[in-house]
Design an enzyme around this catalytic site. Structure first.
Site, PDB file in Angstrom:
ATOM      1  N   GLY A  13       7.238 -18.409  -9.072  1.00 17.03           N
ATOM      2  CA  GLY A  13       7.235 -19.814  -9.491  1.00 17.03           C
ATOM      3  C   GLY A  13       5.862 -20.452  -9.507  1.00 17.03           C
ATOM      4  N   SER A  15       3.365 -19.580 -11.664  1.00 17.56           N
ATOM      5  CA  SER A  15       2.653 -19.296 -12.919  1.00 17.56           C
ATOM      6  C   SER A  15       3.646 -19.258 -14.078  1.00 17.56           C
ATOM      7  CB  SER A  15       1.946 -17.934 -12.795  1.00 17.56           C
ATOM      8  OG  SER A  15       1.250 -17.618 -13.980  1.00 17.56           O
ATOM      9  N   TYR A 149       8.303  -0.898 -18.817  1.00 20.17           N
ATOM     10  CA  TYR A 149       8.614  -2.324 -18.911  1.00 20.17           C
ATOM     11  C   TYR A 149       9.892  -2.543 -19.713  1.00 20.17           C
ATOM     12  CZ  TYR A 149       8.037  -7.313 -19.823  1.00 20.17           C
ATOM     13  OH  TYR A 149       8.242  -8.676 -19.900  1.00 20.17           O
TER      14      TYR A 149
HETATM   15  P1  NDP Z   1       2.963 -14.782 -15.362  1.00 16.16           P
HETATM   16  O1  NDP Z   1       2.030 -13.659 -15.103  1.00 16.16           O
HETATM   17  O2  NDP Z   1       2.442 -16.133 -15.652  1.00 16.16           O
HETATM   18  O3  NDP Z   1       4.004 -14.910 -14.159  1.00 16.16           O
HETATM   19  C1  NDP Z   1       4.464 -13.800 -13.446  1.00 16.16           C
HETATM   20  C2  NDP Z   1       4.959 -14.332 -12.108  1.00 16.16           C
HETATM   21  O4  NDP Z   1       5.510 -13.258 -11.359  1.00 16.16           O
HETATM   22  C3  NDP Z   1       3.816 -14.924 -11.296  1.00 16.16           C
HETATM   23  O5  NDP Z   1       4.282 -16.084 -10.667  1.00 16.16           O
HETATM   24  C4  NDP Z   1       3.517 -13.847 -10.282  1.00 16.16           C
HETATM   25  O6  NDP Z   1       3.002 -14.412  -9.102  1.00 16.16           O
HETATM   26  C5  NDP Z   1       4.919 -13.268 -10.072  1.00 16.16           C
HETATM   27  N1  NDP Z   1       4.898 -11.909  -9.541  1.00 16.16           N
HETATM   28  C6  NDP Z   1       4.445 -10.782 -10.142  1.00 16.16           C
HETATM   29  N2  NDP Z   1       4.586  -9.731  -9.329  1.00 16.16           N
HETATM   30  C7  NDP Z   1       5.141 -10.222  -8.186  1.00 16.16           C
HETATM   31  C8  NDP Z   1       5.539  -9.640  -6.952  1.00 16.16           C
HETATM   32  N3  NDP Z   1       5.390  -8.332  -6.715  1.00 16.16           N
HETATM   33  N4  NDP Z   1       6.093 -10.440  -6.014  1.00 16.16           N
HETATM   34  C9  NDP Z   1       6.238 -11.762  -6.223  1.00 16.16           C
HETATM   35  N5  NDP Z   1       5.899 -12.369  -7.368  1.00 16.16           N
HETATM   36  C10 NDP Z   1       5.348 -11.597  -8.326  1.00 16.16           C
HETATM   37  O7  NDP Z   1       3.878 -14.285 -16.567  1.00 16.16           O
HETATM   38  P2  NDP Z   1       5.203 -14.862 -17.245  1.00 16.16           P
HETATM   39  O8  NDP Z   1       5.502 -16.233 -16.822  1.00 16.16           O
HETATM   40  O9  NDP Z   1       5.061 -14.559 -18.666  1.00 16.16           O
HETATM   41  O10 NDP Z   1       6.274 -13.853 -16.648  1.00 16.16           O
HETATM   42  C11 NDP Z   1       7.460 -14.266 -16.008  1.00 16.16           C
HETATM   43  C12 NDP Z   1       8.582 -13.355 -16.418  1.00 16.16           C
HETATM   44  O11 NDP Z   1       8.804 -13.482 -17.824  1.00 16.16           O
HETATM   45  C13 NDP Z   1       8.327 -11.864 -16.163  1.00 16.16           C
HETATM   46  O12 NDP Z   1       9.487 -11.254 -15.638  1.00 16.16           O
HETATM   47  C14 NDP Z   1       8.028 -11.319 -17.560  1.00 16.16           C
HETATM   48  O13 NDP Z   1       8.361  -9.972 -17.683  1.00 16.16           O
HETATM   49  C15 NDP Z   1       8.961 -12.209 -18.392  1.00 16.16           C
HETATM   50  N6  NDP Z   1       8.623 -12.240 -19.809  1.00 16.16           N
HETATM   51  C16 NDP Z   1       7.454 -12.786 -20.254  1.00 16.16           C
HETATM   52  C17 NDP Z   1       7.149 -12.782 -21.606  1.00 16.16           C
HETATM   53  C18 NDP Z   1       5.875 -13.362 -22.157  1.00 16.16           C
HETATM   54  O14 NDP Z   1       5.559 -13.135 -23.345  1.00 16.16           O
HETATM   55  N7  NDP Z   1       5.118 -14.113 -21.387  1.00 16.16           N
HETATM   56  C19 NDP Z   1       8.073 -12.192 -22.583  1.00 16.16           C
HETATM   57  C20 NDP Z   1       9.270 -11.657 -22.004  1.00 16.16           C
HETATM   58  C21 NDP Z   1       9.525 -11.690 -20.668  1.00 16.16           C
HETATM   59  P3  NDP Z   1       1.836 -13.706  -8.223  1.00 16.16           P
HETATM   60  O15 NDP Z   1       0.872 -13.104  -9.177  1.00 16.16           O
HETATM   61  O16 NDP Z   1       1.299 -14.806  -7.377  1.00 16.16           O
HETATM   62  O17 NDP Z   1       2.560 -12.677  -7.420  1.00 16.16           O
END
Ligand code: NDP
Length: 257
Positions: A13, A15, A149
């Site tokens: 939450g 990002s 993925y």
């Molecule tokens: P961001 O990189 O902005 O957000 C990813 C979020 O996941 C961050 O808040 C990050 O926080 C968190 N995160 C990643 N790994 C972990 C972990 N091991 N534990 C806890 N938190 C984790 O990308 P998006 O908002 O785009 O991604 C969010 C979701 O949307 C993902 O599941 C992605 O696959 C999906 N998605 C995105 C698309 C796009 O085009 N953007 C398209 C399709 C799906 P932190 O780094 O602080 O851990």
């Protein structure tokens, strides 16, 4: 207020889509808890959304940490009505150049953690609660280099159906939001400069019938619907938010004369 009185947990939450959703949930009256790993961004969200929001540093690939975060949410707010299992990673795993560790990391963060988030939530979930998984159009579009993925996101969709069958007797709903290309920091590793990111946006937009990439809020709006009682008869399905990229791919600008 569409979520008045509800308690919601958003993983990832701090990002992108998760942050947009947390903001919207707060605006719609929910009590919100978020997780993530990057402390700087967690602090920024805490400062923005205020002390009413529970902000926790937790890695979803650490299943004991998941249990702790969920228990802490229930302890702070007394109940759990909405879980958005959103945290995810998206590095490439091309055939011929991928280690087992790299492949399994994607599965652990995107898929296995999603299962254990639900399992850990069960003791606290109210009957009638709503769980939303974050899928991806990459589960169906065969993007080269992204086997792990794509497989993780296809598996999440399938798992939602199984869990919806298991949890329907309690009135718990499980659905998937399936984003297409959404402009978030997840693309940062693919681009060096703001100019490169702009070029990527334009290039991706040409393969989308609506002619542009999406914004996090456009996904968050679909999540809000699934989280709220407005979707009370929506179970075991997905809402695709992709500007038509999977439903009408031939309408994309690249195919226009
Ligand atoms: P961001 O990189 O902005 O957000 C990813 C979020 O996941 C961050 O808040 C990050 O926080 C968190 N995160 C990643 N790994 C972990 C972990 N091991 N534990 C806890 N938190 C984790 O990308 P998006 O908002 O785009 O991604 C969010 C979701 O949307 C993902 O599941 C992605 O696959 C999906 N998605 C995105 C698309 C796009 O085009 N953007 C398209 C399709 C799906 P932190 O780094 O602080 O851990």
């Amino acid at each position: 207020m569409r979520l008045a009185g509800k308690v919601a947990l958003v993983t990832g939450g701090n990002s992108g889509i998760g942050l947009a959703t947390a903001r919207l949930f707060v605006a719609e009256g929910a009590k919100v808890a978020i997780t993530g790993r990057n402390q700087k961004r967690l602090d920024a969200v805490a400062a923005e959304l205020g002390p009413e929001v529970l902000v926790m540093n937790g890695d979803v690939s650490d299943f004991a940490a998941i249990e702790k975060s969920i228990a802490a949410t229930a302890e702070r707010f007394g109940r759990l009505d909405v879980v958005f299992a959103n945290a995810g990673i998206a590095h490439a795993t091309p055939v011929g150049a991928t280690t087992v560790e790299s492949f399994e990391k994607i599965l652990r963060v995107n898929l296995t953690s999603t299962f254990f988030i639900v399992q850990a939530s069960l003791p606290y979930l109210n009957d009638g609660a709503s769980i939303i998984f974050n899928g991806s159009v990459q589960s169906v579009n065969g993007r080269p280099g992204f086997s792990a993925y794509a497989a993780s996101k296809a598996a999440v969709r399938t798992m939602a159906r199984v869990m919806a069958a298991e949890l329907s007797p309690r009135g718990v709903r499980i659905n998937v939001v399936t984003p297409g290309a959404i402009d978030t920091p997840v693309w940062n590793p693919l681009t060096g400069s703001p100019e490169e990111k702009n070029a990527l946006r334009k290039q991706m937009g040409r393969a989308i019938p609506l002619g542009r990439v999406g914004a996090s809020l456009e996904v968050a709006n679909a999540v809000l619907f699934l989280a709220s009682d407005e979707s009370s008869f929506v179970q075991a399905t997905e809402i695709v938010v992709d500007g038509g990229a999977t439903g009408a791919p031939m309408g994309a600008p690249i195919y226009r004369q």
